[in-house]
Motif scaffolding. Structure first.
Motif, PDB file in Angstrom:
ATOM      1  N   ALA A 341       0.836  -1.212   0.000  1.00  0.00           N
ATOM      2  CA  ALA A 341       0.000   0.000   0.000  1.00  0.00           C
ATOM      3  C   ALA A 341       0.863   1.250   0.000  1.00  0.00           C
ATOM      4  O   ALA A 341       0.617   2.198  -0.760  1.00  0.00           O
ATOM      5  N   ASP A 342       1.881   1.272   0.865  1.00  0.00           N
ATOM      6  CA  ASP A 342       2.771   2.432   0.927  1.00  0.00           C
ATOM      7  C   ASP A 342       3.554   2.610  -0.370  1.00  0.00           C
ATOM      8  O   ASP A 342       3.947   3.729  -0.716  1.00  0.00           O
ATOM      9  N   TYR A 343       3.795   1.512  -1.083  1.00  0.00           N
ATOM     10  CA  TYR A 343       4.524   1.572  -2.352  1.00  0.00           C
ATOM     11  C   TYR A 343       3.686   2.241  -3.440  1.00  0.00           C
ATOM     12  O   TYR A 343       4.216   2.669  -4.461  1.00  0.00           O
ATOM     13  N   GLY A 344       2.368   2.328  -3.198  1.00  0.00           N
ATOM     14  CA  GLY A 344       1.492   2.979  -4.164  1.00  0.00           C
ATOM     15  C   GLY A 344       0.609   2.035  -4.950  1.00  0.00           C
ATOM     16  O   GLY A 344      -0.057   2.451  -5.914  1.00  0.00           O
ATOM     17  N   ILE A 345       0.563   0.776  -4.554  1.00  0.00           N
ATOM     18  CA  ILE A 345      -0.284  -0.188  -5.235  1.00  0.00           C
ATOM     19  C   ILE A 345      -1.713  -0.014  -4.742  1.00  0.00           C
ATOM     20  O   ILE A 345      -1.986  -0.083  -3.540  1.00  0.00           O
ATOM     21  N   GLY A 346      -2.627   0.223  -5.654  1.00  0.00           N
ATOM     22  CA  GLY A 346      -4.018   0.460  -5.289  1.00  0.00           C
ATOM     23  C   GLY A 346      -4.686  -0.772  -4.708  1.00  0.00           C
ATOM     24  O   GLY A 346      -4.455  -1.896  -5.171  1.00  0.00           O
ATOM     25  N   ALA A 347      -5.530  -0.566  -3.707  1.00  0.00           N
ATOM     26  CA  ALA A 347      -6.168  -1.683  -3.016  1.00  0.00           C
ATOM     27  C   ALA A 347      -7.056  -2.491  -3.950  1.00  0.00           C
ATOM     28  O   ALA A 347      -7.071  -3.728  -3.886  1.00  0.00           O
ATOM     29  N   ALA A 348      -7.800  -1.827  -4.819  1.00  0.00           N
ATOM     30  CA  ALA A 348      -8.726  -2.541  -5.698  1.00  0.00           C
ATOM     31  C   ALA A 348      -7.974  -3.428  -6.691  1.00  0.00           C
ATOM     32  O   ALA A 348      -8.361  -4.580  -6.930  1.00  0.00           O
ATOM     33  N   LYS A 349      -6.922  -2.883  -7.257  1.00  0.00           N
ATOM     34  CA  LYS A 349      -6.154  -3.686  -8.214  1.00  0.00           C
ATOM     35  C   LYS A 349      -5.468  -4.849  -7.519  1.00  0.00           C
ATOM     36  O   LYS A 349      -5.430  -5.973  -8.030  1.00  0.00           O
ATOM     37  N   TRP A 350      -4.903  -4.590  -6.344  1.00  0.00           N
ATOM     38  CA  TRP A 350      -4.269  -5.655  -5.559  1.00  0.00           C
ATOM     39  C   TRP A 350      -5.276  -6.771  -5.280  1.00  0.00           C
ATOM     40  O   TRP A 350      -5.010  -7.950  -5.552  1.00  0.00           O
ATOM     41  N   GLU A 351      -6.432  -6.409  -4.755  1.00  0.00           N
ATOM     42  CA  GLU A 351      -7.449  -7.401  -4.402  1.00  0.00           C
ATOM     43  C   GLU A 351      -7.923  -8.165  -5.632  1.00  0.00           C
ATOM     44  O   GLU A 351      -8.112  -9.392  -5.587  1.00  0.00           O
ATOM     45  N   GLY A 352      -8.097  -7.459  -6.738  1.00  0.00           N
ATOM     46  CA  GLY A 352      -8.599  -8.102  -7.943  1.00  0.00           C
ATOM     47  C   GLY A 352      -7.656  -9.136  -8.533  1.00  0.00           C
ATOM     48  O   GLY A 352      -8.101 -10.085  -9.192  1.00  0.00           O
ATOM     49  N   LEU A 353      -6.367  -8.951  -8.305  1.00  0.00           N
ATOM     50  CA  LEU A 353      -5.376  -9.865  -8.874  1.00  0.00           C
ATOM     51  C   LEU A 353      -4.999 -11.005  -7.939  1.00  0.00           C
ATOM     52  O   LEU A 353      -4.244 -11.898  -8.333  1.00  0.00           O
ATOM     53  N   LEU A 354      -5.493 -11.005  -6.709  1.00  0.00           N
ATOM     54  CA  LEU A 354      -5.045 -12.005  -5.735  1.00  0.00           C
ATOM     55  C   LEU A 354      -5.275 -13.445  -6.183  1.00  0.00           C
ATOM     56  O   LEU A 354      -4.380 -14.289  -6.028  1.00  0.00           O
ATOM     57  N   PRO A 355      -6.440 -13.801  -6.736  1.00  0.00           N
ATOM     58  CA  PRO A 355      -6.603 -15.198  -7.176  1.00  0.00           C
ATOM     59  C   PRO A 355      -5.583 -15.609  -8.238  1.00  0.00           C
ATOM     60  O   PRO A 355      -5.025 -16.713  -8.178  1.00  0.00           O
ATOM     61  N   LEU A 356      -5.326 -14.727  -9.205  1.00  0.00           N
ATOM     62  CA  LEU A 356      -4.336 -15.036 -10.241  1.00  0.00           C
ATOM     63  C   LEU A 356      -2.943 -15.110  -9.651  1.00  0.00           C
ATOM     64  O   LEU A 356      -2.153 -16.014  -9.985  1.00  0.00           O
ATOM     65  N   MET A 357      -2.601 -14.177  -8.772  1.00  0.00           N
ATOM     66  CA  MET A 357      -1.274 -14.191  -8.155  1.00  0.00           C
ATOM     67  C   MET A 357      -1.059 -15.467  -7.349  1.00  0.00           C
ATOM     68  O   MET A 357       0.029 -16.060  -7.381  1.00  0.00           O
ATOM     69  N   ALA A 358      -2.086 -15.908  -6.623  1.00  0.00           N
ATOM     70  CA  ALA A 358      -1.963 -17.141  -5.856  1.00  0.00           C
ATOM     71  C   ALA A 358      -1.761 -18.335  -6.782  1.00  0.00           C
ATOM     72  O   ALA A 358      -0.931 -19.221  -6.507  1.00  0.00           O
ATOM     73  N   GLN A 359      -2.500 -18.350  -7.881  1.00  0.00           N
ATOM     74  CA  GLN A 359      -2.349 -19.430  -8.860  1.00  0.00           C
ATOM     75  C   GLN A 359      -0.943 -19.441  -9.442  1.00  0.00           C
ATOM     76  O   GLN A 359      -0.315 -20.506  -9.578  1.00  0.00           O
ATOM     77  N   GLN A 360      -0.433 -18.277  -9.791  1.00  0.00           N
ATOM     78  CA  GLN A 360       0.907 -18.194 -10.370  1.00  0.00           C
ATOM     79  C   GLN A 360       1.977 -18.579  -9.348  1.00  0.00           C
ATOM     80  O   GLN A 360       2.976 -19.216  -9.695  1.00  0.00           O
TER      81      GLN A 360
END
Length: 388
Positions: A341-360
């Motif tokens: 979050a402090d790095y500037g990554i938006g919460a919505a985009k982070w949350e939306g990509l979590l299933p794909l990131m976990a799969q990868q």
């Protein structure tokens, strides 16, 4: 258990050792190198530290300097085109992890049929062939790529950071010269330093640990634990820079002969989707992921705490493990490691990509080496925990 041990055939280690590049090439009958580096190494003149000794030895080297911070398949393809356009007998990766990983990937792809794609070599494939030998010369104390059988390349179509493993990625030789790190800025010193600490810690607690890798991992943790803060605060401290360079190399050898684990599995998608430097994304994850697996390999984590220097042999394992977690959190705070979050990554985009990131993360295979092996839902929960 039988362990398979691999390492470069030759390693030159010490201050000023980059001056011996021509001699190293000569030992293997090589004389037509293509240097793979990045634009800053060229614009800053740092690449002359490598090119000048070659000129003095009457060796003409060409330079491919189009590498990017997170190596991509398209850059590798451009590098292979440059390689095939000349009459080169080796590649020299000069710089941080990105130029070295790019050089190693170029060697692998150049050995394949024209038109082949880098994704054909991602784990679980074995990339055991390279077109020519690769010599690696790191300019940061971090990735350990100069000593490993791995390279990580981003697939630009899928935004996946692909782990590529095999003997084709193992350098023929490495030159490890800590004097090349004096100009590394504090942020990079911190990120690459925590990267190397993560390599050593994960190699030591991995399900694929073995006595050879253990000895290297413990030595690396001793060196890094005692010198990372000094190198961060005193960039010109020779003893600290030398210790960090040696520790990073040992950590690379350790995980190349053991494995990395859940931190790296989760880190690669963060880098691919949000372009966070690899060492920094490792640092973001390290305390939470260590806590997640702590009790499943408590004796090992406790011994790591003792090696790093934050626990004593008199401390019970549970006490030492708690001290390790405290140290990792304090290290991140002192070295200014931000949350996503402090790095500037938006919460919505982070949350939306979590299933794909976990799969990868799971597809990379690295989480399976963790003391506690997560499922996708647990990885998503860990991503949420580290976000803020």
């Amino acid at each position: 258990m039988t362990a398979t041990i691999v390492s470069p055939r030759l390693m030159r280690i010490g201050g000023g050792s980059v001056d011996q590049i021509a001699e190293v090439l000569g030992l293997f009958g090589l004389s037509r190198p293509l240097v793979v580096t990045d634009p800053w190494m060229v614009s800053s003149g740092t690449v002359s530290r490598l090119l000048d000794p070659l000129v003095r030895a009457d060796i003409v080297a060409a330079v491919f300097s189009e590498t990017v911070p997170d190596p991509t398949d398209t850059v590798v393809e451009a590098g292979v085109a440059a390689f095939r356009a000349g009459n080169y007998d080796c590649l020299i990766g000069f710089g941080g992890g990105s130029p070295m990983d790019t050089a190693k990937a170029m060697g692998i792809l150049a050995a394949a049929e024209p038109g082949a794609k880098m994704r054909a070599f991602k784990v679980p494939a074995q990339a055991d062939r390279a077109a020519v030998p690769v010599i690696c010369i790191p300019t940061t104390a971090g990735t350990g790529s100069e000593a490993t059988r791995f390279t990580v390349i981003t697939d630009t179509e899928t935004e996946e950071k692909m782990l590529i493993a095999g003997l084709g990625a193992l350098p023929l030789a490495a030159i490890v010269d800590y004097e090349l790190t004096y100009s590394v800025p504090p942020r990079t010193t911190a990120d690459t330093g925590i990267d190397s600490l993560t390599h050593a810690l994960e190699a030591y607690v991995s399900k694929r640990a073995n006595p050879h890798a253990d000895s290297l991992a413990l030595s690396a943790m001793r060196l890094i634990g005692r010198h990372l803060r000094i190198a961060f605060r005193q960039p010109n401290n020779a003893a600290a820079r030398e210790a960090m360079m040696l520790g990073a190399m040992q950590a690379g050898l350790a995980f190349s002969n053991s494995s990395v684990a859940l931190v790296h599995g989760m880190s690669r998608p963060i880098g691919a989707h949000f372009h966070v430097p690899h060492g920094l994304s490792n640092a973001m994850l390290l305390p939470a992921v260590t806590e997640y697996g702590l009790n499943d390999a408590l004796p090992r984590y406790a011994e790591a705490a003792r090696a790093i220097g934050v626990a004593t042999k008199e401390d019970a394992d549970q006490v030492a493990g708690s001290k390790l977690l405290e140290e990792l959190r304090e290290l991140n705070q002192e070295l200014g490691v931000p949350t996503p979050a402090d790095y500037g990554i938006g919460a919505a985009k982070w949350e939306g990509l979590l299933p794909l990131m976990a799969q990868q993360a799971l597809a990379s295979g690295s989480p399976a080496n963790n003391p506690r092996v997560p499922d996708a839902a647990e990885i998503v929960a860990l991503y949420r925990r580290v976000y803020a």
